[in-house]
Design an enzyme around this catalytic site. Structure first.
Site, PDB file in Angstrom:
ATOM      1  N   ASP A 324       0.797  -1.235   0.000  1.00  0.00           N
ATOM      2  CA  ASP A 324       0.000   0.000   0.000  1.00  0.00           C
ATOM      3  C   ASP A 324       0.829   1.285   0.000  1.00  0.00           C
ATOM      4  O   ASP A 324       1.441   1.656   1.003  1.00  0.00           O
ATOM      5  CB  ASP A 324      -0.978   0.027   1.202  1.00  0.00           C
ATOM      6  CG  ASP A 324      -2.208   0.877   0.925  1.00  0.00           C
ATOM      7  OD1 ASP A 324      -3.001   1.098   1.857  1.00  0.00           O
ATOM      8  OD2 ASP A 324      -2.374   1.320  -0.229  1.00  0.00           O
ATOM      9  N   LYS A 373      -8.193  -1.343   3.241  1.00  0.00           N
ATOM     10  CA  LYS A 373      -7.535  -0.043   3.356  1.00  0.00           C
ATOM     11  C   LYS A 373      -7.544   0.449   4.803  1.00  0.00           C
ATOM     12  O   LYS A 373      -6.586   1.017   5.291  1.00  0.00           O
ATOM     13  CB  LYS A 373      -8.254   0.958   2.454  1.00  0.00           C
ATOM     14  CG  LYS A 373      -7.586   2.297   2.275  1.00  0.00           C
ATOM     15  CD  LYS A 373      -6.279   2.228   1.530  1.00  0.00           C
ATOM     16  CE  LYS A 373      -6.422   2.057   0.063  1.00  0.00           C
ATOM     17  NZ  LYS A 373      -5.122   2.267  -0.660  1.00  0.00           N
ATOM     18  N   LYS A 414      -8.066  13.978  -3.432  1.00  0.00           N
ATOM     19  CA  LYS A 414      -8.557  13.454  -2.162  1.00  0.00           C
ATOM     20  C   LYS A 414      -8.432  14.505  -1.083  1.00  0.00           C
ATOM     21  O   LYS A 414      -7.405  15.192  -0.995  1.00  0.00           O
ATOM     22  CB  LYS A 414      -7.719  12.211  -1.802  1.00  0.00           C
ATOM     23  CG  LYS A 414      -8.171  11.376  -0.657  1.00  0.00           C
ATOM     24  CD  LYS A 414      -7.349  11.398   0.626  1.00  0.00           C
ATOM     25  CE  LYS A 414      -5.880  11.515   0.564  1.00  0.00           C
ATOM     26  NZ  LYS A 414      -5.174  10.312   0.084  1.00  0.00           N
ATOM     27  N   LYS A 491       2.499   2.018   3.427  1.00  0.00           N
ATOM     28  CA  LYS A 491       1.740   2.206   4.673  1.00  0.00           C
ATOM     29  C   LYS A 491       1.893   1.024   5.618  1.00  0.00           C
ATOM     30  O   LYS A 491       1.907   1.170   6.831  1.00  0.00           O
ATOM     31  CB  LYS A 491       0.250   2.333   4.351  1.00  0.00           C
ATOM     32  CG  LYS A 491      -0.225   3.556   3.632  1.00  0.00           C
ATOM     33  CD  LYS A 491      -1.739   3.588   3.826  1.00  0.00           C
ATOM     34  CE  LYS A 491      -2.481   4.488   2.889  1.00  0.00           C
ATOM     35  NZ  LYS A 491      -2.384   4.205   1.480  1.00  0.00           N
TER      36      LYS A 491
HETATM   37  N1  LIG Z   1      -2.510   7.978  -3.669  1.00  0.00           N
HETATM   38  C1  LIG Z   1      -2.941   6.914  -4.325  1.00  0.00           C
HETATM   39  O1  LIG Z   1      -3.400   6.981  -5.459  1.00  0.00           O
HETATM   40  C2  LIG Z   1      -2.839   5.580  -3.646  1.00  0.00           C
HETATM   41  C3  LIG Z   1      -2.223   5.474  -2.399  1.00  0.00           C
HETATM   42  C4  LIG Z   1      -2.136   4.227  -1.810  1.00  0.00           C
HETATM   43  C5  LIG Z   1      -2.617   3.113  -2.465  1.00  0.00           C
HETATM   44  N2  LIG Z   1      -3.227   3.254  -3.673  1.00  0.00           N
HETATM   45  C6  LIG Z   1      -3.736   2.056  -4.307  1.00  0.00           C
HETATM   46  O2  LIG Z   1      -3.236   1.953  -5.633  1.00  0.00           O
HETATM   47  C7  LIG Z   1      -4.176   1.243  -6.426  1.00  0.00           C
HETATM   48  C8  LIG Z   1      -4.422   2.012  -7.695  1.00  0.00           C
HETATM   49  O3  LIG Z   1      -4.929   3.274  -7.398  1.00  0.00           O
HETATM   50  P1  LIG Z   1      -5.583   4.097  -8.628  1.00  0.00           P
HETATM   51  O4  LIG Z   1      -6.013   5.408  -8.087  1.00  0.00           O
HETATM   52  O5  LIG Z   1      -4.667   4.050  -9.797  1.00  0.00           O
HETATM   53  O6  LIG Z   1      -6.869   3.207  -8.911  1.00  0.00           O
HETATM   54  P2  LIG Z   1      -7.664   2.997 -10.289  1.00  0.00           P
HETATM   55  O7  LIG Z   1      -8.946   2.361  -9.906  1.00  0.00           O
HETATM   56  O8  LIG Z   1      -7.674   4.249 -11.071  1.00  0.00           O
HETATM   57  O9  LIG Z   1      -6.762   1.964 -11.096  1.00  0.00           O
HETATM   58  C9  LIG Z   1      -6.793   0.594 -10.808  1.00  0.00           C
HETATM   59  C10 LIG Z   1      -6.737  -0.117 -12.147  1.00  0.00           C
HETATM   60  O10 LIG Z   1      -6.632  -1.519 -11.914  1.00  0.00           O
HETATM   61  C11 LIG Z   1      -7.403  -2.191 -12.906  1.00  0.00           C
HETATM   62  N3  LIG Z   1      -7.607  -3.532 -12.399  1.00  0.00           N
HETATM   63  C12 LIG Z   1      -8.444  -3.953 -11.435  1.00  0.00           C
HETATM   64  N4  LIG Z   1      -8.285  -5.282 -11.236  1.00  0.00           N
HETATM   65  C13 LIG Z   1      -7.299  -5.690 -12.083  1.00  0.00           C
HETATM   66  C14 LIG Z   1      -6.665  -6.934 -12.363  1.00  0.00           C
HETATM   67  N5  LIG Z   1      -7.021  -8.043 -11.717  1.00  0.00           N
HETATM   68  N6  LIG Z   1      -5.661  -6.965 -13.277  1.00  0.00           N
HETATM   69  C15 LIG Z   1      -5.294  -5.843 -13.926  1.00  0.00           C
HETATM   70  N7  LIG Z   1      -5.869  -4.632 -13.734  1.00  0.00           N
HETATM   71  C16 LIG Z   1      -6.854  -4.570 -12.816  1.00  0.00           C
HETATM   72  C17 LIG Z   1      -8.625  -1.325 -13.082  1.00  0.00           C
HETATM   73  O11 LIG Z   1      -9.245  -1.556 -14.326  1.00  0.00           O
HETATM   74  C18 LIG Z   1      -8.007   0.089 -13.015  1.00  0.00           C
HETATM   75  O12 LIG Z   1      -7.657   0.550 -14.285  1.00  0.00           O
HETATM   76  C19 LIG Z   1      -5.440   1.086  -5.558  1.00  0.00           C
HETATM   77  O13 LIG Z   1      -5.450  -0.187  -4.972  1.00  0.00           O
HETATM   78  C20 LIG Z   1      -5.226   2.121  -4.473  1.00  0.00           C
HETATM   79  O14 LIG Z   1      -5.880   1.800  -3.255  1.00  0.00           O
HETATM   80  C21 LIG Z   1      -3.355   4.452  -4.282  1.00  0.00           C
HETATM   81  O1  LIG Z   2      -1.713   7.247   1.514  1.00  0.00           O
HETATM   82  P1  LIG Z   2      -2.921   7.879   2.099  1.00  0.00           P
HETATM   83  O2  LIG Z   2      -3.196   9.258   1.544  1.00  0.00           O
HETATM   84  O3  LIG Z   2      -2.954   7.834   3.589  1.00  0.00           O
HETATM   85  O4  LIG Z   2      -4.142   6.910   1.688  1.00  0.00           O
HETATM   86  C1  LIG Z   2      -4.960   7.124   0.615  1.00  0.00           C
HETATM   87  C2  LIG Z   2      -6.324   7.110   1.202  1.00  0.00           C
HETATM   88  O5  LIG Z   2      -6.448   8.299   1.950  1.00  0.00           O
HETATM   89  C3  LIG Z   2      -7.355   7.067   0.131  1.00  0.00           C
HETATM   90  O6  LIG Z   2      -8.613   6.964   0.740  1.00  0.00           O
HETATM   91  C4  LIG Z   2      -7.140   5.878  -0.755  1.00  0.00           C
HETATM   92  O7  LIG Z   2      -8.070   5.904  -1.747  1.00  0.00           O
HETATM   93  C5  LIG Z   2      -5.793   5.931  -1.398  1.00  0.00           C
HETATM   94  O8  LIG Z   2      -5.624   4.724  -2.115  1.00  0.00           O
HETATM   95  C6  LIG Z   2      -4.699   6.036  -0.378  1.00  0.00           C
HETATM   96  O9  LIG Z   2      -4.602   4.804   0.272  1.00  0.00           O
END
Ligand SMILES: NC(=O)c1ccc[n+]([C@@H]2O[C@H](COP(=O)([O-])OP(=O)(O)OC[C@H]3O[C@@H](n4cnc5c(N)ncnc54)[C@H](O)[C@@H]3O)[C@@H](O)[C@H]2O)c1
Ligand SMILES: O=P([O-])([O-])O[C@@H]1[C@@H](O)[C@H](O)[C@@H](O)[C@H](O)[C@@H]1O
Length: 536
Positions: A324, A373, A414, A491
């Site tokens: 994460d 999460k 966010k 995280k």
């Molecule tokens: N700041 C952040 O953006 C942040 C921080 C921490 C964690 N994350 C995690 O990162 C991940 C991606 O975030 P995001 O904002 O890009 O999300 P998003 O939903 O825009 O992108 C996720 C992508 O994964 C694809 N997907 C889903 N299942 C799949 C599979 N089995 N194989 C291949 N592709 C698949 C979806 O079609 C989508 O395009 C999430 O799990 C999110 O919780 C994001």
């Molecule tokens: O890293 P961070 O900003 O604490 O955590 C974020 C969360 O606040 C948000 O809800 C989630 O969608 C993102 O994937 C990311 O995990």
């Protein structure tokens, strides 16, 4: 040591030689050859025991390590699972923009491509002090070791959505049109590979984008072999020396841990062969990566690395890391909590609310995915609380609540609202209220780069040791399969079985920097600056 002049990192303060090297170490313990840096490093620790009276007895310990760093910077591929998502499209566009040196117009005037938010590309470390002036000499962290430059990464990956990356970049609604227009052509040619889709592991609301699928809705050996072939083909087609796989796909629900299913490597492989429904897509990708011998890093909070997956990685000497990305609200929390508690201020409650409107938020609006999460966002203070027995009795812990709400209107921007409540001197209280707008994908994308660059670097570092009780490791070995050195970006840092989890942000960065220093025979940076304190 970077293959690029410092101008690529936007860093102007260093002088580099023709190889782009910023420094060499002048020491009998450090030997440079064309292929490697070999260093001898004395690792000094303090072993603590209790004597008969219950008093601690502290004994200094020394272990002599030999480190070997492969200096050949490999042509490296980055394969993203979830490539068509907000993070995947944003990091891809960002690397293209940096590679091309793009600038674009915005309401605030022209902006230029950069790697801000990447600890590797955007931060510096103290190399030492100037021999004449005694002032600090700081260099880019990227220059510490011969690391891959992100501009050189070859990018590919998978997505259950078949949109090309230009279309999915538009869908993500993260980047300015004036920038998108300059990378659109390149990204339109990028098409995610079909992926595996097990509907039960992500929110049902993701089904409408699942149009780019490999047959089969449960884990199978065929899925593992298909992904392994994708990795091999990508490596061959792009003439790569190495490939790193990173999960930035949706957050999955936790897989149930059960004996005989995922408790051992053999049972996990049997479960995949038997199409067991409790094997998640992310675990299938991790197993495929391990069997291909390529590092797999999990940017999402689910328990991809079930015990059997960790054992499989250890068996194959493959690297894994997670979980994460720590991008905004939690990163701030791990720094603020470290400050409060190490200042002797008794934090008694943390209320963390956030809302977001991107597809990640949509997926997290489903309880099982939110629960993954909530767990990763809630455990980040545990080590700092447990370390302070002056403030907290055994088992005592601040109240800690995490709320995530899906509000489409705010998109990827966010909102994190936090209240920190603490007891201070003589019955007083301190209340810290914070409103933090995290442009989630613009904060997470540099972390993807850091995870891939550091993960790749770790594949080129080996060690052997001779402790002062004479136990010697005669052959060079790799670091443990679980790359806890990646914790600064994560995280819920995965650690080798039995190793403590460190969440304090400064400690995490210190570990990363000081391990890199040790690899070139340099002492840890202690900040003692005795040279400025002892002499009149
Ligand atoms: N700041 C952040 O953006 C942040 C921080 C921490 C964690 N994350 C995690 O990162 C991940 C991606 O975030 P995001 O904002 O890009 O999300 P998003 O939903 O825009 O992108 C996720 C992508 O994964 C694809 N997907 C889903 N299942 C799949 C599979 N089995 N194989 C291949 N592709 C698949 C979806 O079609 C989508 O395009 C999430 O799990 C999110 O919780 C994001
Ligand atoms: O890293 P961070 O900003 O604490 O955590 C974020 C969360 O606040 C948000 O809800 C989630 O969608 C993102 O994937 C990311 O995990």
């Amino acid at each position: 040591m970077a293959p690029h002049a410092d101008s690529d990192t936007g860093y102007s303060g260093a002088n580099s030689n023709s190889k782009g090297e910023v420094f060499t170490v002048n020491s009998p313990n450090v030997v440079y050859s064309d292929s490697a840096i070999n260093s001898k490093y004395t690792y000094r620790t303090t072993s603590v025991e209790k004597d008969a009276s219950g008093k601690y007895v502290a004994t200094p310990k020394e272990t002599l390590y030999d480190f070997q760093v492969d200096r050949k910077v490999p042509k490296t591929g980055m394969m993203l699972v979830g490539w068509g998502g907000n993070n995947g499209t944003t990091v891809t566009a960002g690397i293209i923009a940096n590679k091309l040196g793009l600038t674009w117009d915005t309401r605030e005037g022209p902006r230029a491509a950069n790697y801000y938010g990447s600890v590797v590309m955007g931060s510096t470390i103290k190399l030492g002090t100037d021999a004449k002036t005694a002032e600090d000499v700081n260099i880019p962290l990227h220059s510490m070791l011969p690391m891959v430059h992100p501009n050189d990464l070859v990018i590919g990956g998978w997505d259950i959505s078949g949109m090309n990356l230009a279309e999915s970049m538009d869908r993500a609604a993260v980047l300015e049109p004036t920038l998108k227009n300059q990378v659109k052509k390149a990204m339109a040619a990028m098409i995610p590979l079909p992926s595996i889709y097990y509907p039960d592991f992500i929110a049902a609301n993701q089904n409408d984008r699942a149009d780019n699928l490999i047959d089969g809705r449960v884990a199978s050996e065929a899925h593992v072999e298909k992904i392994r072939k994708d990795i091999r083909d990508f490596k061959a087609d792009n003439d790569l020396d190495s490939v790193i796989i990173l999960w930035t796909a949706n957050t999955e629900r936790f897989a149930e841990l059960s004996e005989g299913v995922n408790d051992t490597a053999d049972n996990l492989l049997k479960s995949i062969k038997a199409n067991h429904t409790e094997v998640a897509p992310s675990t299938v990708f991790a197993v495929a990566s391990i069997l291909e011998g390529v590092p797999f890093i999990n940017g999402s909070p689910q328990n991809t690395f079930v015990p059997g997956c960790i054992e499989l990685a250890e068996r194959h000497g493959a690297f894994i890391g997670g979980d994460d990305f720590k991008s905004g609200q939690t990163k701030m929390k791990s720094a603020l909590v470290d400050f409060l508690i190490s200042a002797g201020i008794k934090l008694t409650s943390i209320a963390s609310y956030n809302h977001l409107g991107n597809n990640d938020g949509k997926n997290l609006s489903s309880h099982k995915q939110f629960r993954s999460k909530e767990i990763s966002k809630s455990n980040v203070v545990d080590d700092m609380v447990a370390a302070n027995t002056v403030l907290y009795k055994e088992g005592e812990h601040p109240d800690h609540t995490v709320v995530i709400k899906y509000m489409p209107a705010v998109g990827d921007n966010k909102r994190a609202l936090d209240e920190y409540y603490a007891e201070i001197f003589m019955g007083g209280h301190q209340t810290i209220s914070m409103f933090n707008v995290c442009e989630d994908s613009l904060l997470a994308s540099p972390l993807i780069i850091d995870l891939v660059l550091i993960g790749e670097m770790m594949t080129r570092i080996q060690w052997k040791a001779k402790s002062n009780d004479g136990v010697a490791t005669t052959e060079f070995k790799k670091f443990h399969s679980v790359l806890s050195i990646l914790s600064y970006m994560l995280k819920a840092p995965l650690t080798p079985p039995g190793a403590p989890v460190i969440n304090a942000l400064a400690k995490q960065r210190g570990a990363l920097v000081n391990i890199f220093r040790a690899c070139v025979g340099l002492e840890p940076e202690s900040d003692m600056t005795l040279e400025h304190k002892l002499y009149n």
